[in-house]
Write a protein that holds these residues in place. Structure first.
Motif, PDB file in Angstrom:
ATOM      1  N   GLU A 224       0.822  -1.211   0.000  1.00 39.81           N
ATOM      2  CA  GLU A 224       0.000   0.000   0.000  1.00 39.81           C
ATOM      3  C   GLU A 224       0.856   1.262   0.000  1.00 39.81           C
ATOM      4  OE1 GLU A 224      -2.629  -0.325   3.289  1.00 39.81           O
ATOM      5  OE2 GLU A 224      -4.048  -1.636   2.229  1.00 39.81           O
ATOM      6  N   ARG A 225       2.020   1.179   0.622  1.00 36.45           N
ATOM      7  CA  ARG A 225       2.934   2.332   0.606  1.00 36.45           C
ATOM      8  C   ARG A 225       3.384   2.631  -0.829  1.00 36.45           C
ATOM      9  NH1 ARG A 225       8.196   2.702   0.204  1.00 36.45           N
ATOM     10  NH2 ARG A 225       8.426   0.448   0.413  1.00 36.45           N
ATOM     11  N   LYS A 226       3.682   1.584  -1.586  1.00 38.23           N
ATOM     12  CA  LYS A 226       4.059   1.786  -2.984  1.00 38.23           C
ATOM     13  C   LYS A 226       2.880   2.315  -3.793  1.00 38.23           C
ATOM     14  CE  LYS A 226       7.490  -1.918  -2.771  1.00 38.23           C
ATOM     15  NZ  LYS A 226       7.874  -3.269  -3.260  1.00 38.23           N
ATOM     16  N   LEU A 227       1.680   1.805  -3.480  1.00 36.68           N
ATOM     17  CA  LEU A 227       0.488   2.298  -4.165  1.00 36.68           C
ATOM     18  C   LEU A 227       0.229   3.760  -3.823  1.00 36.68           C
ATOM     19  CD1 LEU A 227      -2.040   1.857  -5.886  1.00 36.68           C
ATOM     20  CD2 LEU A 227      -3.182   0.950  -3.844  1.00 36.68           C
ATOM     21  N   LEU A 228       0.514   4.141  -2.595  1.00 36.99           N
ATOM     22  CA  LEU A 228       0.311   5.524  -2.173  1.00 36.99           C
ATOM     23  C   LEU A 228       1.160   6.482  -3.003  1.00 36.99           C
ATOM     24  CD1 LEU A 228      -1.028   7.456  -0.153  1.00 36.99           C
ATOM     25  CD2 LEU A 228       0.900   7.041   1.391  1.00 36.99           C
ATOM     26  N   LYS A 229       2.369   6.067  -3.310  1.00 31.94           N
ATOM     27  CA  LYS A 229       3.238   6.892  -4.147  1.00 31.94           C
ATOM     28  C   LYS A 229       2.645   7.059  -5.544  1.00 31.94           C
ATOM     29  CE  LYS A 229       8.018   7.237  -5.800  1.00 31.94           C
ATOM     30  NZ  LYS A 229       9.364   6.581  -5.810  1.00 31.94           N
TER      31      LYS A 229
END
Length: 207
Positions: free
Chosen positions: A148-153
């Motif tokens: 999700e952190r990568k998706l947030l970017k």
């Protein structure tokens, strides 16, 4: 004896001849070999074939609903039904911006819940089995948060593209990505065809 003379004489032993008759396959050997080869090679060949694009159905009755509604009031079906000439107009841009902001909010809430869970589970558990289970759950939750952190970017980059007026167009070809694909994946930067070509290349060459 009569029993021996009544039966036909086998070429090289009656037992071997009868066994060969019992084990003859129901289809010719060449046909069976061809079928086996085709079934064996079918899976890897299909794995490299990209799936066909899914056609988005438009409801003509909803084609003009966007004119009387705000971006927050529009439904996915109404956005899909918008005329192609209105692709990525101001209202569509605002609609997808709201979707991205909502998706970002959900990810941040999940991250906060994970932090609370980790704080609550800091108590030392005496049972090794229970402790291993808790550690595995923590590892799984942290892996999910990392994705999700990568998706947030990507979400933040997509919002920036909307603000710059570049959202909704393929990075490789410059063609429209399509409303249907953007509804399924609001962070998409490639059209379906360009994405399939990239995935096929990665499978073939490992790039």
């Amino acid at each position: 004896m009569p029993a021996q003379t009544a039966a036909p004489a086998p070429a090289r032993g009656g037992r071997v001849s009868r066994l060969s008759q019992l084990t003859v396959p129901s289809m010719p050997q060449s046909v069976a070999s061809t079928a086996a080869k085709s079934s064996f090679s079918q899976a890897p060949s299909n794995a490299l074939v990209p799936p066909p694009p899914v056609a988005v159905k438009k409801d003509p009755k909803l084609a003009n609903n966007w004119k009387a509604k705000s971006a927050a009031e529009l439904t996915d079906a109404e956005v899909i039904a918008m005329p192609d000439a209105e692709y990525m107009n101001e209202k569509q841009m605002a609609f997808f911006r709201l979707k991205l902001v909502e998706l970002k909010r959900g990810i941040l809430e999940n991250a906060g819940e994970t932090t609370e869970h980790l704080r609550e589970d800091t108590v030392v558990v005496p049972d090794p089995a229970d402790r291993a289970t808790i550690e595995e759950e923590h590892a799984l939750e942290l892996r999910t948060r990392d994705r999700e952190r990568k998706l947030l970017k990507k979400i933040e980059q997509s919002i920036q593209r909307i603000d710059a007026g570049d959202y909704g167009y393929c990075d490789e070809t410059g063609e429209p990505i399509g409303v249907g694909r953007l509804l399924a994946r609001p962070t998409a930067t490639l059209s379906l065809e360009a994405q399939q070509r990239r995935e096929l290349k990665q499978k073939m060459f490992g790039d």
